[in-house]
Design an enzyme around this catalytic site. Sequence first.
Site, PDB file in Angstrom:
ATOM      1  N   ALA A   8      55.282 -14.016  77.903  1.00  0.00           N
ATOM      2  CA  ALA A   8      55.167 -13.543  76.527  1.00  0.00           C
ATOM      3  C   ALA A   8      53.944 -14.229  75.908  1.00  0.00           C
ATOM      4  CB  ALA A   8      56.425 -13.898  75.754  1.00  0.00           C
ATOM      5  N   GLY A  38      57.970 -14.236  80.802  1.00  0.00           N
ATOM      6  CA  GLY A  38      58.221 -12.817  80.538  1.00  0.00           C
ATOM      7  C   GLY A  38      57.676 -11.910  81.637  1.00  0.00           C
ATOM      8  N   GLU A  88      60.278 -11.898  84.255  1.00  0.00           N
ATOM      9  CA  GLU A  88      61.380 -11.082  83.717  1.00  0.00           C
ATOM     10  C   GLU A  88      61.045  -9.587  83.809  1.00  0.00           C
ATOM     11  OE1 GLU A  88      61.193 -13.499  80.137  1.00  0.00           O
ATOM     12  OE2 GLU A  88      63.325 -13.936  80.335  1.00  0.00           O
ATOM     13  N   GLU A 140      59.415 -21.608  80.957  1.00  0.00           N
ATOM     14  CA  GLU A 140      59.647 -21.719  79.505  1.00  0.00           C
ATOM     15  C   GLU A 140      60.010 -23.135  79.070  1.00  0.00           C
ATOM     16  OE1 GLU A 140      60.630 -19.198  81.361  1.00  0.00           O
ATOM     17  OE2 GLU A 140      60.373 -17.306  80.288  1.00  0.00           O
TER      18      GLU A 140
END
Length: 259
Positions: free
Chosen positions: A65, A110, A113, A133
């Site tokens: 992200a 992300g 993911e 993260e």
Amino acid sequence: MTYKNLDFQTEGRMGFVRMNRPDAMNALNTETFHELIHVLDRLERDDAADVVIVTGEGKAFVAGADIVEMKDMDGQQSRAFSRLGQYVFRRMETMDIIFIAAVNGYALGGGCEFAMACDLRIASEKAKFGQPEVNLGVTPGFAGTQRLPRLIGKARAMELLVTGEVIDAHAALAYGLVNRITEPEDLMDEAKSLAAKIIAKGPVSVRMVKACVNRGMQADIDTGGAFESDAFGLCFASGETRTGMSAFLEKREPDFRRS
Ligand code: CO8
């Protein structure tokens, strides 16, 4: 079609999404998620493809992200961003399309993911995977804590999640996180050849297999089995089964596109 952060095109029954923000390692921001939603809307509305290959431009598949966008978010905004990413990835997982992640480079946070929300993953020798993260003082937010243990088992997932360790393509293969590894220059050909193999099969049965596996993973075996029986019946009812079985008995290849 070219968006600001990604490109999308179709070729026959194949679709291609290329994350294209290489200066930021294809990091996912709010705008990119809205572009992805637009692509998913088009795919559904136009029935444009049976298999979609997702890849990244440059050194990264997606390096997570967007940290620049997230840095100043408050609790409410970060939760909304998490829900947006989860919505997009869950939608891919429940769509009548097979998504193949052709992981060309970094698939972190992300990005890992995103790859996990795809149905199949092919890794270039240059690919790297991880959920780093915790290095940033945050949990995964796009359901990484949920999909990683389901894919590779709790022990391995827990270790990757609490250490933030990044693994290479070979470790990812050994963990069952990816289906196979290729040389970087063969990545797209390998993904296309896998896509072509799937497209040649019965489209109703392929869709039903995806739904059976994904629903069954969330259900007890009796519920999953009942869903499978319904899917089995639906394949017969669609006419696709007659095409496949007749071709087998007549010793020829089935042409499902005509059924
Ligand atoms: N977000 C924003 N910018 C990024 C990101 C990112 N995730 N990753 C890289 N960039 C930028 C860098 O800041 C740099 O920008 P600039 O040129 O302006 O300085 C540019 O991309 C190139 O990056 P590097 O110079 O760092 O390139 P290297 O080749 O040295 O390193 C790495 C590549 C290893 C990929 C490195 O960039 C890196 O570690 N990136 C961050 C990886 C990471 O921590 N990802 C997880 C992010 S958090 C996340 O994904 C949580 C998901 C759920 C959140 C939802 C809740 C709100």
